[in-house]
Motif scaffolding. Structure first.
Motif, mmCIF file in Angstrom:
data_model
loop_
_atom_site.group_PDB
_atom_site.id
_atom_site.type_symbol
_atom_site.label_atom_id
_atom_site.label_comp_id
_atom_site.label_asym_id
_atom_site.label_seq_id
_atom_site.Cartn_x
_atom_site.Cartn_y
_atom_site.Cartn_z
ATOM 1 N N MET A 233 0.833 -1.199 0.000
ATOM 2 C CA MET A 233 0.000 0.000 0.000
ATOM 3 C C MET A 233 0.869 1.251 0.000
ATOM 4 N N ASN A 234 0.563 2.177 -0.871
ATOM 5 C CA ASN A 234 1.310 3.436 -0.938
ATOM 6 C C ASN A 234 0.996 4.336 0.244
ATOM 7 N N ASP A 235 2.051 4.979 0.743
ATOM 8 C CA ASP A 235 1.889 6.018 1.767
ATOM 9 C C ASP A 235 2.866 7.149 1.452
ATOM 10 N N GLY A 236 2.911 7.527 0.158
ATOM 11 C CA GLY A 236 3.830 8.542 -0.326
ATOM 12 C C GLY A 236 4.458 8.117 -1.633
ATOM 13 N N VAL A 237 5.340 8.970 -2.142
ATOM 14 C CA VAL A 237 6.022 8.690 -3.393
ATOM 15 C C VAL A 237 6.994 7.527 -3.219
ATOM 16 N N LEU A 238 7.253 6.782 -4.296
ATOM 17 C CA LEU A 238 8.152 5.632 -4.215
ATOM 18 C C LEU A 238 9.609 6.070 -4.316
ATOM 19 N N PHE A 239 10.386 5.771 -3.276
ATOM 20 C CA PHE A 239 11.835 5.978 -3.264
ATOM 21 C C PHE A 239 12.521 4.638 -3.526
ATOM 22 N N SER A 240 13.854 4.689 -3.685
ATOM 23 C CA SER A 240 14.598 3.448 -3.905
ATOM 24 C C SER A 240 14.372 2.461 -2.782
ATOM 25 N N GLU A 241 14.396 2.959 -1.534
ATOM 26 C CA GLU A 241 14.241 2.063 -0.379
ATOM 27 C C GLU A 241 12.866 1.389 -0.377
ATOM 28 N N LEU B 147 -2.336 -8.046 -2.549
ATOM 29 C CA LEU B 147 -3.287 -6.965 -2.794
ATOM 30 C C LEU B 147 -2.527 -5.650 -2.851
ATOM 31 N N PHE B 148 -2.650 -4.947 -3.961
ATOM 32 C CA PHE B 148 -1.986 -3.662 -4.159
ATOM 33 C C PHE B 148 -3.015 -2.544 -4.019
ATOM 34 N N LEU B 149 -2.778 -1.628 -3.066
ATOM 35 C CA LEU B 149 -3.668 -0.492 -2.824
ATOM 36 C C LEU B 149 -2.976 0.772 -3.319
ATOM 37 N N HIS B 150 -3.444 1.296 -4.452
ATOM 38 C CA HIS B 150 -2.775 2.398 -5.147
ATOM 39 C C HIS B 150 -3.184 3.764 -4.599
ATOM 40 N N ASP B 151 -2.202 4.576 -4.260
ATOM 41 C CA ASP B 151 -2.363 6.022 -4.074
ATOM 42 C C ASP B 151 -0.989 6.618 -4.345
ATOM 43 N N ILE B 152 -0.639 6.693 -5.634
ATOM 44 C CA ILE B 152 0.765 6.898 -5.996
ATOM 45 C C ILE B 152 0.911 7.879 -7.160
ATOM 46 N N SER B 153 1.729 8.920 -6.931
ATOM 47 C CA SER B 153 2.032 9.861 -8.006
ATOM 48 C C SER B 153 3.198 9.359 -8.859
ATOM 49 N N GLY B 154 3.930 8.370 -8.384
ATOM 50 C CA GLY B 154 5.010 7.769 -9.150
ATOM 51 C C GLY B 154 6.280 7.626 -8.339
ATOM 52 N N PHE B 155 7.397 7.436 -9.015
ATOM 53 C CA PHE B 155 8.699 7.349 -8.376
ATOM 54 C C PHE B 155 9.287 8.748 -8.201
ATOM 55 N N MET B 156 10.129 8.909 -7.185
ATOM 56 C CA MET B 156 10.780 10.189 -6.924
ATOM 57 C C MET B 156 11.726 10.529 -8.068
ATOM 58 N N VAL B 157 11.703 11.807 -8.486
ATOM 59 C CA VAL B 157 12.562 12.234 -9.590
ATOM 60 C C VAL B 157 13.549 13.296 -9.124
ATOM 61 N N GLY B 158 14.583 13.543 -9.886
ATOM 62 C CA GLY B 158 15.614 14.528 -9.561
ATOM 63 C C GLY B 158 16.994 13.954 -9.804
ATOM 64 N N ARG B 159 18.007 14.857 -9.904
ATOM 65 C CA ARG B 159 19.367 14.436 -10.240
ATOM 66 C C ARG B 159 19.941 13.448 -9.252
ATOM 67 N N PHE C 108 -4.298 -8.872 -6.855
ATOM 68 C CA PHE C 108 -5.477 -8.026 -6.976
ATOM 69 C C PHE C 108 -5.052 -6.571 -6.817
ATOM 70 N N SER C 109 -5.676 -5.670 -7.575
ATOM 71 C CA SER C 109 -5.323 -4.258 -7.527
ATOM 72 C C SER C 109 -6.564 -3.425 -7.225
ATOM 73 N N LEU C 110 -6.402 -2.457 -6.328
ATOM 74 C CA LEU C 110 -7.483 -1.540 -5.988
ATOM 75 C C LEU C 110 -6.935 -0.126 -5.971
ATOM 76 N N LEU C 111 -7.463 0.732 -6.832
ATOM 77 C CA LEU C 111 -7.048 2.125 -6.886
ATOM 78 C C LEU C 111 -7.919 2.917 -5.928
ATOM 79 N N ILE C 112 -7.322 3.378 -4.818
ATOM 80 C CA ILE C 112 -8.089 4.122 -3.822
ATOM 81 C C ILE C 112 -7.858 5.617 -3.939
#
Length: 537
Positions: free
Chosen positions: A345-353, A373-385, A411-415
């Motif tokens: 489950m997402n709780d923020g943007v995805l970092f490497s860790e 079960l994947f619970l989506h609330d995700i803007s994507g992976f972290m970007v920057g140099r 199973f996927s659920l977009l929340i």
């Protein structure tokens, strides 16, 4: 979760949801309700009256009489084709879903002849193929309630020749029968041209006297091709196909009789009752009905992940994995309705860790045969140099690799939001979830509308600067407005469901039921061994 009436049962980096009072869910629910009403109504009143005058039940009435009394019907693709074609095609003219017949879990595919005579549009084909895919993955028999005029001829190039077009339906019937998954057809109306191969290829077929017809070429085509004048029943009615051609096996007096014969055929097959939960089902820590109140007014704000879990999983009990590491993704094992599940489950943007943590957790679940079960609330992976130099693409690829190759039920659920590569890493449609749904407030697209508008605005500003022209704030607003409107429309759950990007739009209050039925279905499905690809270390 969708049940039959007669059966019980923008992508910017988010901020904490506590910044704004929760609420505002009702504005998301209204368009979903409106679309659902259209789907449930079926065809026009005129078409419905003509259908009933022939003594026929509607597609949903047929399903109601087919299923075991008091059992749920998990409808798949209810909003398919909504506002896609020039004329309304409710539910893409076909009703599909999972239910219980004679205590056996089955997939039901029922043509709706009140919608364009049950003819097949491109999304009708896609929906039936999707239903067959679900049946195959979960080891379900498939019951076809046939009442269709065949392909919608004005769109034949989008229906006929491709790998996933009309012919795929028949290939699937043959392959699933070869796998020992019963294929049973009841011809309750027209069954024309290529569609005739549904009952002809089924393991066992019922046809209704007076209404059922099966023929490769109808009376008009026969006359045009050969000059022979013959009516529909003489050409391919029940008497012909049960007494002469042996295309059908059983003669039914009417729809109800046909459905009782189908039930009897199912009862003679191998028993596969719904597996009981291995754990004692427990109520969530807090009521699922409270979830809507937690959804922020501002969609750019992050959902309160742990508060939502308290209202979804049994007793709110989560055995968390690496709780102090990669904290923007929550991983752990829990139960829903007594069925074990591994949560990502997402709780923020995805970092490497967080990506590495999720990949490791998915490995563990596969080793222990725990569904995911994947619970989506995700803007994507972290970007920057710094993040690119730190290898975020490499670490993100580990998660994507693990998701793609995991062979436990997924199973996927977009929340909330589900954007760009974040959607892929969280098991979006392209990564094979057994079932996938969205909440009415959820959104999905390559990026959020605000981000897309800003990116396009910056590109245009650079182009005008090079041309020696000004790009004013008014110019920017005029350019951004239609982009924002388009992204809102295209990322909406009704649009996603209409195009079969998701299988259902589920209300938060009904999510536990939807998840419980999904996990129960998967609990009895054939197991597959997971073999991971090469992880870049």
């Amino acid at each position: 979760m969708a049940t039959h009436p007669s059966h019980a049962p923008d992508g910017t980096a988010p901020t904490e949801a506590t910044d704004t009072p929760p609420g505002g869910y009702e504005r998301h629910r209204a368009p979903v309700r409106a679309a659902r009403a259209v789907a449930l109504a079926g065809g026009s009143e005129k078409a419905l009256a003509r259908h009933r005058a022939r003594g026929k039940l509607t597609a949903r009435e047929r399903i109601s009489h087919l299923l075991d009394p008091g059992t749920p019907f998990l409808e798949v693709g209810q909003l398919a084709a909504h506002d896609i074609y020039e004329e309304p095609v409710p539910s893409a003219g076909i009703v599909t879903g999972i239910g219980m017949v004679e205590r056996r879990l089955v997939m039901v595919v029922a043509n709706d002849a009140t919608v364009k005579g049950g003819t097949y549009y491109p999304l009708t084909v896609a929906k039936q193929v999707r239903a067959q895919q679900i049946a195959r993955e979960n080891g379900l028999p498939t019951l076809y309630l046939v009442d269709s005029g065949g392909a919608f001829l004005p769109m034949q190039q989008d229906l006929f020749p491709g790998e996933h077009h009309f012919g795929r339906i028949f290939r699937n019937i043959a392959e699933m029968s070869a796998l020992g998954l019963p294929q049973i057809a009841a011809v309750m109306g027209a069954c024309t041209a290529g569609g005739a191969y549904v009952p002809a290829m089924a393991d066992e077929t019922v046809i209704v006297e007076g209404n059922g017809t099966i023929y490769l070429g109808g009376p008009q085509l026969v006359r045009a091709a050969t000059g022979e004048v013959v009516d529909a029943q003489e050409l391919g009615g029940a008497a012909v196909h049960t007494g002469q051609s042996a295309v059908a096996d059983h003669l039914a007096r009417d729809d109800l009789h046909a459905l009782s014969l189908v039930r009897a055929i199912v009862a003679r097959g191998p028993a596969r009752p719904l597996p009981p939960p291995p754990l004692a089902p427990l109520a969530p820590l807090r009521a699922a009905s409270e979830i809507a109140d937690l959804i922020p007014v501002d969609s750019r704000q992050r959902m309160p992940a742990r508060a939502i879990l308290e209202r979804l999983i049994d007793a709110g009990r989560l055995d968390e994995y690496r709780a102090r590491y990669g904290t923007t993704v929550i991983c752990g094992t829990a139960a829903v309705g007594g069925y074990p599940v591994g949560l990502v489950m997402n709780d923020g943007v995805l970092f490497s860790e967080s990506a590495q943590k999720a990949a490791n957790f998915i490995e563990l679940c596969c080793q222990r045969e725990i569904p995911l079960l994947f619970l989506h609330d995700i803007s994507g992976f972290m970007v920057g140099r710094d993040y690119e130099a730190g290898g975020i693409a490499r670490h993100g690829a580990k998660m994507v690799n693990a998701v793609a190759t995991a062979r436990v039920p997924k199973f996927s659920l977009l929340i909330g939001g589900s954007y760009g590569a974040g959607n892929y890493a969280m098991c979006g449609r392209a990564f094979g979830p057994r079932l996938m749904a969205m909440w009415p407030n959820a959104r999905t697209s390559v990026m959020g509308g605000a981000q897309a508008a800003t990116v396009l605005g910056l590109v245009r500003e650079e182009q005008m600067r090079k041309a020696g022209q000004d790009f004013t704030d008014a110019d920017r607003r005029a350019m951004e407005a239609p982009v924002l409107a388009a992204y809102e429309r295209e990322s909406h759950p009704v649009n996603a469901a209409a195009r079969l990007w998701v299988d259902a739009v589920v209300d938060p209050a009904d999510t536990r039921d939807w998840l419980t039925l999904s996990l129960a279905m998967a609990a009895g499905s054939p197991k597959e061994e997971t073999r991971f690809g090469v992880f870049r270390m």
